[in-house]
Motif scaffolding. Structure first.
Motif, PDB file in Angstrom:
ATOM      1  N   THR A  76       0.819  -1.214   0.000  1.00  0.00           N
ATOM      2  CA  THR A  76       0.000   0.000   0.000  1.00  0.00           C
ATOM      3  C   THR A  76       0.847   1.255   0.000  1.00  0.00           C
ATOM      4  N   GLY A  77       2.123   1.099   0.204  1.00  0.00           N
ATOM      5  CA  GLY A  77       2.997   2.253   0.213  1.00  0.00           C
ATOM      6  C   GLY A  77       3.226   2.820   1.600  1.00  0.00           C
ATOM      7  N   PHE A  78       2.531   2.303   2.604  1.00  0.00           N
ATOM      8  CA  PHE A  78       2.698   2.803   3.972  1.00  0.00           C
ATOM      9  C   PHE A  78       3.952   2.205   4.577  1.00  0.00           C
ATOM     10  N   ARG A  79       4.753   3.035   5.163  1.00  0.00           N
ATOM     11  CA  ARG A  79       5.958   2.604   5.860  1.00  0.00           C
ATOM     12  C   ARG A  79       5.918   3.203   7.264  1.00  0.00           C
ATOM     13  N   ILE A  80       6.179   2.365   8.264  1.00  0.00           N
ATOM     14  CA  ILE A  80       6.213   2.882   9.629  1.00  0.00           C
ATOM     15  C   ILE A  80       7.495   3.692   9.789  1.00  0.00           C
ATOM     16  N   LYS A  81       7.319   4.855  10.306  1.00  0.00           N
ATOM     17  CA  LYS A  81       8.438   5.773  10.492  1.00  0.00           C
ATOM     18  C   LYS A  81       8.702   5.931  11.991  1.00  0.00           C
ATOM     19  N   GLY A  82       9.760   6.605  12.298  1.00  0.00           N
ATOM     20  CA  GLY A  82      10.135   6.832  13.685  1.00  0.00           C
ATOM     21  C   GLY A  82       9.089   7.607  14.454  1.00  0.00           C
ATOM     22  N   TRP A  83       8.462   8.581  13.829  1.00  0.00           N
ATOM     23  CA  TRP A  83       7.463   9.377  14.547  1.00  0.00           C
ATOM     24  C   TRP A  83       6.218   8.563  14.855  1.00  0.00           C
ATOM     25  N   HIS A  84       5.913   7.530  14.036  1.00  0.00           N
ATOM     26  CA  HIS A  84       4.789   6.642  14.345  1.00  0.00           C
ATOM     27  C   HIS A  84       5.047   5.880  15.648  1.00  0.00           C
ATOM     28  N   VAL A  85       6.263   5.360  15.774  1.00  0.00           N
ATOM     29  CA  VAL A  85       6.645   4.618  16.975  1.00  0.00           C
ATOM     30  C   VAL A  85       6.630   5.543  18.187  1.00  0.00           C
ATOM     31  N   LEU A  86       7.190   6.750  18.021  1.00  0.00           N
ATOM     32  CA  LEU A  86       7.201   7.717  19.106  1.00  0.00           C
ATOM     33  C   LEU A  86       5.778   8.070  19.544  1.00  0.00           C
ATOM     34  N   ALA A  87       4.885   8.306  18.600  1.00  0.00           N
ATOM     35  CA  ALA A  87       3.494   8.643  18.925  1.00  0.00           C
ATOM     36  C   ALA A  87       2.820   7.491  19.670  1.00  0.00           C
ATOM     37  N   GLY A  88       3.093   6.258  19.300  1.00  0.00           N
ATOM     38  CA  GLY A  88       2.527   5.095  19.988  1.00  0.00           C
ATOM     39  C   GLY A  88       3.004   5.008  21.432  1.00  0.00           C
ATOM     40  N   PHE A  89       4.317   5.184  21.618  1.00  0.00           N
ATOM     41  CA  PHE A  89       4.858   5.142  22.984  1.00  0.00           C
ATOM     42  C   PHE A  89       4.340   6.288  23.841  1.00  0.00           C
ATOM     43  N   VAL A  90       4.338   7.495  23.297  1.00  0.00           N
ATOM     44  CA  VAL A  90       3.856   8.649  24.053  1.00  0.00           C
ATOM     45  C   VAL A  90       2.382   8.470  24.406  1.00  0.00           C
ATOM     46  N   GLY A  91       1.578   8.006  23.472  1.00  0.00           N
ATOM     47  CA  GLY A  91       0.155   7.785  23.743  1.00  0.00           C
ATOM     48  C   GLY A  91      -0.074   6.722  24.799  1.00  0.00           C
ATOM     49  N   ALA A  92       0.614   5.586  24.704  1.00  0.00           N
ATOM     50  CA  ALA A  92       0.438   4.492  25.654  1.00  0.00           C
ATOM     51  C   ALA A  92       0.880   4.916  27.059  1.00  0.00           C
ATOM     52  N   PHE A  93       2.074   5.487  27.159  1.00  0.00           N
ATOM     53  CA  PHE A  93       2.554   5.901  28.480  1.00  0.00           C
ATOM     54  C   PHE A  93       1.767   7.093  29.012  1.00  0.00           C
TER      55      PHE A  93
END
Length: 159
Positions: A9-26
């Protein structure tokens, strides 16, 4: 030669995606912990004594005097009333010279009341419209010889 995968689909997980996930969860975890800590401190009933060291200095003496009375104390909820029985070592009802009570929940002071107990010849009785759940009755009674009797009695109001 470059081929295109039809499932790509052309979607690639980037560093900011991971950061947003961690910040949201914590962020959620920390927010819930803060809310629980604030509620725990806000509803905590407080200290039993102003200075526990000083209270401990006379504890054994007060306990021994209280035990020497030989009183059996019980409280029960019956027909919208709290019935407090104090019996001596022979099982006879005891009428105290003074009685101070606090009726409340074990975990907070919001519902605390000081019921007005009346002596009916065999027990102390007070009206109390209580919600279901666990209740504690803290009593401080004085015997005819001047001995102070203190105890916490647990009661459960049916659901």
């Amino acid at each position: 030669m470059m081929t295109t995968d039809p499932k790509d689909t052309g979607f690639r997980i980037k560093g900011w995606h991971v950061l947003a996930g961690f910040v949201g969860a914590f962020g959620i975890i920390i927010s819930v912990n803060i809310a629980l800590a604030v509620n725990a401190v806000r509803t905590f009933p407080g200290l039993e004594s102003d200075n526990s060291y000083l209270a401990s200095q006379t504890f054994d003496t007060r306990r021994d005097a209280q035990l020497a009375l030989g009183w059996e104390v019980a409280a029960r909820l019956q027909d919208g009333r709290v019935v407090l029985t104090i019996n001596d070592a022979k099982g006879y009802p005891v009428r105290v010279t003074s009685l101070e009570t606090t009726l409340g929940r074990p975990t907070n002071v919001v519902d605390d009341i000081s019921p007005a107990f009346d002596w009916d010849g065999t027990a102390y009785v007070a009206d109390a419209d209580l919600a279901p759940g666990n209740w504690d009755l803290w009593i401080k009674a004085q015997a005819e010889n001047g001995t102070v009797f203190e105890q916490r009695l647990e009661m459960t109001m049916g659901r």
